[in-house]
Design an enzyme around this catalytic site. Structure first.
Site, PDB file in Angstrom:
ATOM      1  N   ASP A  14      55.850  40.950 -15.920  1.00  0.00           N
ATOM      2  CA  ASP A  14      54.655  40.383 -16.788  1.00  0.00           C
ATOM      3  C   ASP A  14      54.602  39.056 -16.451  1.00  0.00           C
ATOM      4  OD1 ASP A  14      52.717  39.740 -18.278  1.00  0.00           O
ATOM      5  OD2 ASP A  14      53.524  40.736 -20.127  1.00  0.00           O
ATOM      6  N   LYS A  30      45.177  33.281 -18.649  1.00  0.00           N
ATOM      7  CA  LYS A  30      45.822  31.927 -19.121  1.00  0.00           C
ATOM      8  C   LYS A  30      46.011  31.152 -17.960  1.00  0.00           C
ATOM      9  CE  LYS A  30      47.996  34.886 -22.420  1.00  0.00           C
ATOM     10  NZ  LYS A  30      48.784  35.950 -22.756  1.00  0.00           N
ATOM     11  N   TRP A  41      56.114  40.315 -26.266  1.00  0.00           N
ATOM     12  CA  TRP A  41      55.260  40.951 -25.514  1.00  0.00           C
ATOM     13  C   TRP A  41      56.174  41.952 -24.530  1.00  0.00           C
ATOM     14  CZ3 TRP A  41      50.528  40.985 -26.278  1.00  0.00           C
ATOM     15  CH2 TRP A  41      49.893  40.063 -26.696  1.00  0.00           C
TER      16      TRP A  41
HETATM   17  C1  LIG Z   1      48.877  37.254 -23.310  1.00  0.00           C
HETATM   18  C2  LIG Z   1      49.881  37.916 -22.810  1.00  0.00           C
HETATM   19  C3  LIG Z   1      49.728  39.421 -22.784  1.00  0.00           C
HETATM   20  C4  LIG Z   1      48.687  40.078 -23.319  1.00  0.00           C
HETATM   21  O1  LIG Z   1      47.489  40.144 -22.345  1.00  0.00           O
HETATM   22  P1  LIG Z   1      46.285  40.694 -22.554  1.00  0.00           P
HETATM   23  O2  LIG Z   1      45.266  40.454 -21.371  1.00  0.00           O
HETATM   24  O3  LIG Z   1      45.555  40.422 -23.935  1.00  0.00           O
HETATM   25  O4  LIG Z   1      46.390  42.232 -22.645  1.00  0.00           O
HETATM   26  C5  LIG Z   1      50.979  40.130 -22.280  1.00  0.00           C
HETATM   27  N1  LIG Z   1      51.854  39.582 -21.892  1.00  0.00           N
HETATM   28  C6  LIG Z   1      52.253  38.267 -21.929  1.00  0.00           C
HETATM   29  C7  LIG Z   1      53.300  37.696 -21.508  1.00  0.00           C
HETATM   30  C8  LIG Z   1      51.061  37.308 -22.440  1.00  0.00           C
HETATM   31  O5  LIG Z   1      51.222  35.955 -22.569  1.00  0.00           O
END
Ligand SMILES: *Cc1c(COP(=O)(O)O)cnc(C)c1O
Length: 376
Positions: free
Chosen positions: A184, A208, A108
């Site tokens: 993030d 999540k 990511w």
């Molecule tokens: C799941 C995830 C993403 C992607 O998220 P989307 O909402 O599908 O774009 C990005 N960064 C991390 C750390 C993730 O766990």
């Protein structure tokens, strides 16, 4: 029967939140309407979005000089919005863009950096790629001769969902200087207390730890909003959302409502501190089991282990036997109501994602199953 869902996302939501949503599905608060049917500008909907924001502020102790924005497009859109708002040049393209720093801790963070390359001058501050991302690197301090203002922001991925690592300690103030720290936090927001004031931006896709997919929460410091080149589309500018209370266009109304119900539940649990304590207990049980198992192991450096995503692989080194163990494990677990235990498609192995909504009971049932499987 409800299963224990160990998916990395979308993932389990607290049952009380789902039940409340079910009870209000066709008539929310005596309005005679579902939340899905309400005008987002109506007096019925307004308290819903306001409540969700207020709960975020309360639970995360968000200082007054930060905005809470609800944006669509997931965390992946933030990979572009962050550089577009903080580093983009007067004309499109990376040549004109400012410098930004990224710590490379997995897939990511790599995706975030690759997207930023289109608009900014990306520098990798540190990487743990040399050991297949099984640890969090210690980035060197920004050289003092570079001064403040040379870098537009400093990006880290707080919890690495795929490889199961986590920044237990943030990069120090001496490391990042006055450069705004951007993170993030998709897979760890609200999992334990976090000092919001250390960050310029915290963003998290909802699916999540917060609610259904379709909403991304962006917590952003006021001074980072609005200084944006003309060519950036309205829907990709933070000031568009900040000025209009996330209602420049129709927001993801139902998702925001669901997040509100999940935050109610977090508050009922005793807030982020209490939830964090429980998360440490849950993850502790699983890692203890893995460290003592003769069949499975966790490859991550202990101090950098994720609270949310526990990865494990067979100790067996023969590729064919290993694959066989993995296939049987995932199938037999599923038959017992323990679902989605496969690792990410790019890295293989197994992974138990144990977000806030995964009860202790689910973790204990998984460990009991692993013991039984190992015994056979
Ligand atoms: C799941 C995830 C993403 C992607 O998220 P989307 O909402 O599908 O774009 C990005 N960064 C991390 C750390 C993730 O766990």
């Amino acid at each position: 029967m409800r299963v224990f869902n160990f998916s990395a996302g979308p993932s389990m939501l607290p049952l009380p939140a789902l039940e409340k949503a079910a009870a209000e599905m066709t008539d929310c608060n005596g309005t005679g309407q579902s939340v899905m049917e309400m005008s987002h500008r109506s007096k019925d909907y307004k308290p819903i979005i306001e409540k969700t924001e207020a709960l975020f502020r309360e639970l995360m102790s968000i200082p007054d000089n930060y905005k809470v924005l609800f944006v669509q497009g997931g965390a992946s859109l933030q990979f572009a919005m962050v550089p577009l708002n903080l580093a983009a040049g007067a004309l499109p393209g990376a040549v004109e863009g400012k410098k930004a720093l990224y710590v490379d801790t997995g897939i990511w963070s790599k995706k975030a950096a690759d997207e930023a390359l289109k608009y900014a001058n990306v520098n990798i501050a540190a990487s743990s790629k040399d050991k297949t991302y099984t640890y969090i690197p210690t980035p060197p301090p920004i050289p003092p001769q570079n001064g403040d203002g040379e870098y537009a922001y400093y990006h880290i991925t707080l919890n690495n969902t795929i490889v199961g690592t986590h920044w237990a300690e943030l990069p120090s103030a001496a490391t990042v200087g006055k450069v705004p720290l951007v993170t993030d936090a998709s897979s760890c927001i609200l999992s334990e207390p976090l000092d919001v004031s250390r960050f310029g931006i915290i963003y998290a896709g909802a699916q999540k730890n917060l609610g259904p997919a379709g909403v991304c929460v962006v917590i952003i410091r006021d001074d980072l909003i609005g200084n944006v080149p003309e060519w950036i589309p309205a829907m990709l500018r933070y000031d568009t959302y900040a000025k209009e209370g996330s209602m420049y266009n129709t927001p993801p109304c139902y998702g925001i409502y669901m997040i509100g119900l999940v935050l109610d539940w977090v508050k009922q649990q005793g807030g982020v501190e209490a939830v964090g304590k429980k998360n440490h207990e849950k993850a502790g049980l699983l890692y203890d089991y893995l460290d003592n198992s003769k069949m499975f192991m966790n490859p991550v450096v202990k101090k950098d282990r994720s609270l949310m995503n526990v990865v494990f692989v067979p100790r067996e080194t023969d590729e064919e036997k290993k694959k066989d163990i993995e296939t049987r494990f995932v199938a037999e677990a599923k038959a017992e109501g323990l679902v989605n235990l496969s690792g990410h498609r790019l890295v293989g192995g197994m992974r138990a994602s144990i977000y806030n909504a995964m009860p202790m009971e689910g973790v204990k049932k998984l460990i009991a199953f692993m013991e039984k499987f190992e015994g056979k």
